[in-house]
Design a protein around this motif. Structure first.
Motif, PDB file in Angstrom:
ATOM      1  N   LYS A   1       0.986  -1.164   0.067  1.00 26.37           N
ATOM      2  CA  LYS A   1      -0.012   0.022  -0.084  1.00 26.37           C
ATOM      3  C   LYS A   1       0.930   1.311   0.042  1.00 26.37           C
ATOM      4  N   PRO A   2       1.076   1.957  -1.214  1.00 29.61           N
ATOM      5  CA  PRO A   2       2.048   3.189  -1.133  1.00 29.61           C
ATOM      6  C   PRO A   2       1.279   4.230  -0.209  1.00 29.61           C
ATOM      7  N   THR A   3       2.294   4.932   0.216  1.00 38.07           N
ATOM      8  CA  THR A   3       1.823   6.176   1.189  1.00 38.07           C
ATOM      9  C   THR A   3       1.895   7.263   0.340  1.00 38.07           C
ATOM     10  N   PRO A   4       0.769   8.455   0.646  1.00 36.23           N
ATOM     11  CA  PRO A   4       0.665   9.602  -0.344  1.00 36.23           C
ATOM     12  C   PRO A   4       1.886  10.302   0.200  1.00 36.23           C
ATOM     13  N   ASN A   5       2.369  11.120  -0.718  1.00 38.47           N
ATOM     14  CA  ASN A   5       3.662  12.165  -0.471  1.00 38.47           C
ATOM     15  C   ASN A   5       3.152  13.428   0.341  1.00 38.47           C
ATOM     16  N   THR A   6       3.443  13.503   1.314  1.00 40.33           N
ATOM     17  CA  THR A   6       2.937  14.795   2.376  1.00 40.33           C
ATOM     18  C   THR A   6       3.889  15.536   2.640  1.00 40.33           C
ATOM     19  N   SER A   7       4.956  15.713   2.154  1.00 41.45           N
ATOM     20  CA  SER A   7       6.269  16.492   2.255  1.00 41.45           C
ATOM     21  C   SER A   7       6.125  17.972   2.382  1.00 41.45           C
ATOM     22  N   GLY A   8       5.020  18.554   1.517  1.00 42.84           N
ATOM     23  CA  GLY A   8       4.880  19.866   1.493  1.00 42.84           C
ATOM     24  C   GLY A   8       3.425  20.297   1.953  1.00 42.84           C
ATOM     25  N   ASP A   9       3.107  19.491   3.083  1.00 44.77           N
ATOM     26  CA  ASP A   9       1.687  19.909   3.403  1.00 44.77           C
ATOM     27  C   ASP A   9       1.755  21.059   4.870  1.00 44.77           C
ATOM     28  N   GLY A  10       2.947  20.784   5.349  1.00 45.05           N
ATOM     29  CA  GLY A  10       3.191  22.034   6.321  1.00 45.05           C
ATOM     30  C   GLY A  10       3.174  23.356   5.639  1.00 45.05           C
ATOM     31  N   TRP A  11       3.971  23.468   4.587  1.00 48.16           N
ATOM     32  CA  TRP A  11       4.172  24.783   3.860  1.00 48.16           C
ATOM     33  C   TRP A  11       2.800  25.210   3.297  1.00 48.16           C
TER      34      TRP A  11
END
Length: 71
Positions: A8-18
């Protein structure tokens, strides 16, 4: 399927804070700007703070629906 593959691939959430920070700043600036413009046009002094609070509140509500708790 090899041992290292994640089923189950996880979504890319690296830019959510910005993204959240920019939404908050944008909402405050837009609604604060509308309040400022209405204050100047109507000759009042209370619509700028109302616009800032309304912008922050609506942005937090939008962020809750977008990034809120998921089951």
């Amino acid at each position: 399927m090899s041992q290292n593959e994640d089923p189950k691939p996880t979504p890319n959430t690296s830019g959510d804070g910005w993204r959240v920070l920019s939404y908050l700043i944008g909402g405050i600036l837009v609604y604060g700007g509308i309040g400022f413009g209405l204050d100047r046009w109507l000759g009042t002094q209370f619509l700028l703070p109302v616009g800032i609070v309304l912008g922050a509140g609506l942005t937090i509500l939008m962020l809750h629906f977008r990034y809120g708790l998921r089951s």
